[in-house]
Design a protein around this motif. Structure first.
Motif, PDB file in Angstrom:
ATOM      1  N   PHE A 287     -44.273 -22.131  81.454  1.00  0.00           N
ATOM      2  CA  PHE A 287     -45.473 -21.535  82.037  1.00  0.00           C
ATOM      3  C   PHE A 287     -45.672 -20.078  81.610  1.00  0.00           C
ATOM      4  O   PHE A 287     -46.549 -19.398  82.125  1.00  0.00           O
ATOM      5  CB  PHE A 287     -45.410 -21.624  83.561  1.00  0.00           C
ATOM      6  CG  PHE A 287     -45.195 -23.026  84.057  1.00  0.00           C
ATOM      7  CD1 PHE A 287     -46.234 -23.921  84.111  1.00  0.00           C
ATOM      8  CD2 PHE A 287     -43.931 -23.443  84.448  1.00  0.00           C
ATOM      9  CE1 PHE A 287     -46.036 -25.216  84.564  1.00  0.00           C
ATOM     10  CE2 PHE A 287     -43.721 -24.738  84.899  1.00  0.00           C
ATOM     11  CZ  PHE A 287     -44.774 -25.631  84.958  1.00  0.00           C
ATOM     12  N   GLY A 288     -44.838 -19.601  80.692  1.00  0.00           N
ATOM     13  CA  GLY A 288     -44.974 -18.242  80.209  1.00  0.00           C
ATOM     14  C   GLY A 288     -45.804 -18.182  78.945  1.00  0.00           C
ATOM     15  O   GLY A 288     -46.333 -19.196  78.464  1.00  0.00           O
ATOM     16  N   PRO A 289     -45.952 -16.977  78.394  1.00  0.00           N
ATOM     17  CA  PRO A 289     -46.715 -16.840  77.144  1.00  0.00           C
ATOM     18  C   PRO A 289     -46.029 -17.579  76.002  1.00  0.00           C
ATOM     19  O   PRO A 289     -44.819 -17.485  75.822  1.00  0.00           O
ATOM     20  CB  PRO A 289     -46.736 -15.327  76.910  1.00  0.00           C
ATOM     21  CG  PRO A 289     -45.564 -14.795  77.683  1.00  0.00           C
ATOM     22  CD  PRO A 289     -45.404 -15.688  78.862  1.00  0.00           C
ATOM     23  N   THR A 290     -46.792 -18.317  75.253  1.00  0.00           N
ATOM     24  CA  THR A 290     -46.273 -19.136  74.168  1.00  0.00           C
ATOM     25  C   THR A 290     -47.079 -18.877  72.912  1.00  0.00           C
ATOM     26  O   THR A 290     -48.312 -18.775  72.959  1.00  0.00           O
ATOM     27  CB  THR A 290     -46.337 -20.631  74.520  1.00  0.00           C
ATOM     28  OG1 THR A 290     -45.618 -20.857  75.733  1.00  0.00           O
ATOM     29  CG2 THR A 290     -45.725 -21.474  73.419  1.00  0.00           C
ATOM     30  N   GLY A 291     -46.388 -18.762  71.770  1.00  0.00           N
ATOM     31  CA  GLY A 291     -47.050 -18.555  70.495  1.00  0.00           C
ATOM     32  C   GLY A 291     -46.722 -19.671  69.526  1.00  0.00           C
ATOM     33  O   GLY A 291     -45.669 -20.321  69.614  1.00  0.00           O
TER      34      GLY A 291
ATOM     35  N   VAL B  33     -42.309 -29.175  71.936  1.00  0.00           N
ATOM     36  CA  VAL B  33     -40.963 -28.611  72.050  1.00  0.00           C
ATOM     37  C   VAL B  33     -41.097 -27.100  72.206  1.00  0.00           C
ATOM     38  O   VAL B  33     -41.728 -26.442  71.368  1.00  0.00           O
ATOM     39  CB  VAL B  33     -40.087 -28.952  70.829  1.00  0.00           C
ATOM     40  CG1 VAL B  33     -38.691 -28.362  71.002  1.00  0.00           C
ATOM     41  CG2 VAL B  33     -40.012 -30.458  70.623  1.00  0.00           C
ATOM     42  N   TRP B  34     -40.500 -26.548  73.277  1.00  0.00           N
ATOM     43  CA  TRP B  34     -40.515 -25.101  73.528  1.00  0.00           C
ATOM     44  C   TRP B  34     -39.161 -24.514  73.126  1.00  0.00           C
ATOM     45  O   TRP B  34     -38.107 -25.073  73.452  1.00  0.00           O
ATOM     46  CB  TRP B  34     -40.780 -24.810  74.995  1.00  0.00           C
ATOM     47  CG  TRP B  34     -42.189 -25.056  75.419  1.00  0.00           C
ATOM     48  CD1 TRP B  34     -43.209 -24.155  75.480  1.00  0.00           C
ATOM     49  CD2 TRP B  34     -42.751 -26.313  75.849  1.00  0.00           C
ATOM     50  NE1 TRP B  34     -44.358 -24.752  75.922  1.00  0.00           N
ATOM     51  CE2 TRP B  34     -44.113 -26.084  76.157  1.00  0.00           C
ATOM     52  CE3 TRP B  34     -42.244 -27.611  76.004  1.00  0.00           C
ATOM     53  CZ2 TRP B  34     -44.956 -27.082  76.612  1.00  0.00           C
ATOM     54  CZ3 TRP B  34     -43.084 -28.613  76.447  1.00  0.00           C
ATOM     55  CH2 TRP B  34     -44.433 -28.346  76.743  1.00  0.00           C
ATOM     56  N   TYR B  35     -39.201 -23.381  72.443  1.00  0.00           N
ATOM     57  CA  TYR B  35     -37.964 -22.767  71.966  1.00  0.00           C
ATOM     58  C   TYR B  35     -38.202 -21.275  71.742  1.00  0.00           C
ATOM     59  O   TYR B  35     -39.347 -20.792  71.777  1.00  0.00           O
ATOM     60  CB  TYR B  35     -37.491 -23.437  70.675  1.00  0.00           C
ATOM     61  CG  TYR B  35     -38.406 -23.225  69.500  1.00  0.00           C
ATOM     62  CD1 TYR B  35     -38.172 -22.203  68.575  1.00  0.00           C
ATOM     63  CD2 TYR B  35     -39.527 -24.031  69.302  1.00  0.00           C
ATOM     64  CE1 TYR B  35     -39.019 -21.994  67.498  1.00  0.00           C
ATOM     65  CE2 TYR B  35     -40.381 -23.830  68.231  1.00  0.00           C
ATOM     66  CZ  TYR B  35     -40.118 -22.801  67.328  1.00  0.00           C
ATOM     67  OH  TYR B  35     -40.966 -22.597  66.269  1.00  0.00           O
ATOM     68  N   VAL B  36     -37.115 -20.548  71.513  1.00  0.00           N
ATOM     69  CA  VAL B  36     -37.190 -19.128  71.143  1.00  0.00           C
ATOM     70  C   VAL B  36     -36.265 -18.901  69.958  1.00  0.00           C
ATOM     71  O   VAL B  36     -35.262 -19.599  69.781  1.00  0.00           O
ATOM     72  CB  VAL B  36     -36.785 -18.199  72.311  1.00  0.00           C
ATOM     73  CG1 VAL B  36     -37.755 -18.319  73.472  1.00  0.00           C
ATOM     74  CG2 VAL B  36     -35.365 -18.503  72.784  1.00  0.00           C
ATOM     75  N   ARG B  37     -36.605 -17.915  69.158  1.00  0.00           N
ATOM     76  CA  ARG B  37     -35.772 -17.593  67.993  1.00  0.00           C
ATOM     77  C   ARG B  37     -34.675 -16.600  68.334  1.00  0.00           C
ATOM     78  O   ARG B  37     -33.640 -16.559  67.675  1.00  0.00           O
ATOM     79  CB  ARG B  37     -36.629 -17.035  66.864  1.00  0.00           C
ATOM     80  CG  ARG B  37     -37.627 -18.028  66.291  1.00  0.00           C
ATOM     81  CD  ARG B  37     -37.955 -17.713  64.850  1.00  0.00           C
ATOM     82  NE  ARG B  37     -36.761 -17.702  64.013  1.00  0.00           N
ATOM     83  CZ  ARG B  37     -36.792 -17.695  62.675  1.00  0.00           C
ATOM     84  NH1 ARG B  37     -37.952 -17.705  62.055  1.00  0.00           N
ATOM     85  NH2 ARG B  37     -35.692 -17.668  61.979  1.00  0.00           N
ATOM     86  N   GLU B  38     -34.894 -15.778  69.377  1.00  0.00           N
ATOM     87  CA  GLU B  38     -33.899 -14.803  69.813  1.00  0.00           C
ATOM     88  C   GLU B  38     -33.898 -14.756  71.325  1.00  0.00           C
ATOM     89  O   GLU B  38     -34.964 -14.812  71.955  1.00  0.00           O
ATOM     90  CB  GLU B  38     -34.196 -13.408  69.247  1.00  0.00           C
ATOM     91  CG  GLU B  38     -34.085 -13.311  67.740  1.00  0.00           C
ATOM     92  CD  GLU B  38     -34.366 -11.903  67.236  1.00  0.00           C
ATOM     93  OE1 GLU B  38     -34.696 -11.045  68.097  1.00  0.00           O
ATOM     94  OE2 GLU B  38     -34.249 -11.662  66.032  1.00  0.00           O
ATOM     95  N   LEU B  39     -32.693 -14.634  71.896  1.00  0.00           N
ATOM     96  CA  LEU B  39     -32.591 -14.517  73.341  1.00  0.00           C
ATOM     97  C   LEU B  39     -33.076 -13.144  73.774  1.00  0.00           C
ATOM     98  O   LEU B  39     -32.829 -12.140  73.110  1.00  0.00           O
ATOM     99  CB  LEU B  39     -31.148 -14.730  73.793  1.00  0.00           C
ATOM    100  CG  LEU B  39     -30.585 -16.148  73.619  1.00  0.00           C
ATOM    101  CD1 LEU B  39     -29.149 -16.207  74.102  1.00  0.00           C
ATOM    102  CD2 LEU B  39     -31.428 -17.163  74.364  1.00  0.00           C
ATOM    103  N   GLY B  40     -33.748 -13.101  74.898  1.00  0.00           N
ATOM    104  CA  GLY B  40     -34.241 -11.831  75.403  1.00  0.00           C
ATOM    105  C   GLY B  40     -35.706 -11.941  75.763  1.00  0.00           C
ATOM    106  O   GLY B  40     -36.335 -13.001  75.651  1.00  0.00           O
TER     107      GLY B  40
END
Length: 260
Positions: free
Chosen positions: A155-159, A231-238
């Motif tokens: 539910f947060g900002p997604t790019g 699929v939701w993911y991030v490239r770097e934690l933080g």
């Protein structure tokens, strides 16, 4: 009688070395995130050693030495902590000690027996306060925990990435996800398109998968009627926006699924 008549220079040097060693040990333990516990007995022990010649009570020397040994060798002399020790009370102790010393100096001295207790209290407060300030100054806080992404990214900002980080291939078991980027990806979750779901990404053995290394594979189990995945993911934690991988397909009349 003067202070020097009761405390010889050699004895004063020993007291100074004991105080310096106690402060050094408090600072050393603080670097390993330990705060004094039974080690605080070193302060009254040091004060007892000071009072022994001033009050001419030899028993105080034995009590002081016992307290110092307790502070040094007791198994619970220091205890681990995750938070930096406070600095308010140590600062108050130092200021009270200095104020008491200034008051004694303003009175112009007197008999050693009359000023022994206030003098010992002032020096003891100063030593305890200095120990607290040293522990706070040299304390090494834990690095902030790197929290793995979870439901909050849904539910947060997604790019959408400019270049794809993932690729998808349809198999008999569902969808096979591959990391085609140049680094690891932290996977938050996935959902079939058009479905309000939040599922864990799993490896080929069925175990939950949090990090997908470059070139690694994951499996998204499908039932056959789905027309796409998210699929939701991030490239770097933080802090920062998460990324969304979208894949859709159209099943033709023969049942074979073809990616768009």
């Amino acid at each position: 009688m003067t202070f020097a008549a009761y405390v010889t220079p050699l004895y004063a040097l020993c007291l100074a070395l004991i105080a310096a060693y106690w402060l050094w040990r408090v600072g050393r333990e603080a670097r390993f995130r330990h705060r004094p516990r039974m080690a605080w007995w070193g302060v009254p022990g040091w004060v007892a050693l000071l009072l022994a010649p001033l009050l001419e009570v030899p028993a105080l020397f034995g009590l002081g030495a016992a307290a110092l040994l307790l502070a040094e060798f007791w198994p619970g002399a220091f205890r681990p902590t995750r938070t930096r020790p406070g600095g308010s009370w140590p600062l108050v102790g130092v200021l009270l000690g200095l104020a008491l010393l200034a008051l004694l100096a303003a009175q112009g001295g007197g008999r050693v027996a009359d000023v022994a207790l206030p003098l010992a209290a002032a020096l003891g407060l100063g030593l305890a306060g200095a120990g607290g300030l040293v522990a706070r100054a040299l304390f090494r806080p834990l690095p902030p925990a790197r929290r793995l992404p979870g439901l909050e990214v849904r539910f947060g900002p997604t790019g959408l990435p400019e270049w794809p980080d993932l690729s998808l291939a349809l198999t008999g078991r569902g969808a096979r996800l591959t990391n085609i980027s140049d680094g690891p990806l932290w996977l938050a979750g996935w959902s079939p398109s058009g479905t309000n779901a939040w599922l864990r990404v799993r490896d080929e053995g069925g175990a939950p998968l949090n990090v997908l290394p470059s070139g690694g594979h994951a499996v998204l189990p499908l039932r056959g009627w789905e027309r796409g995945v998210r699929v939701w993911y991030v490239r770097e934690l933080g802090p920062g926006p998460s990324r969304l991988f979208r894949a859709d397909w159209t099943p033709p009349g023969g049942g074979e699924r073809v990616l768009n």
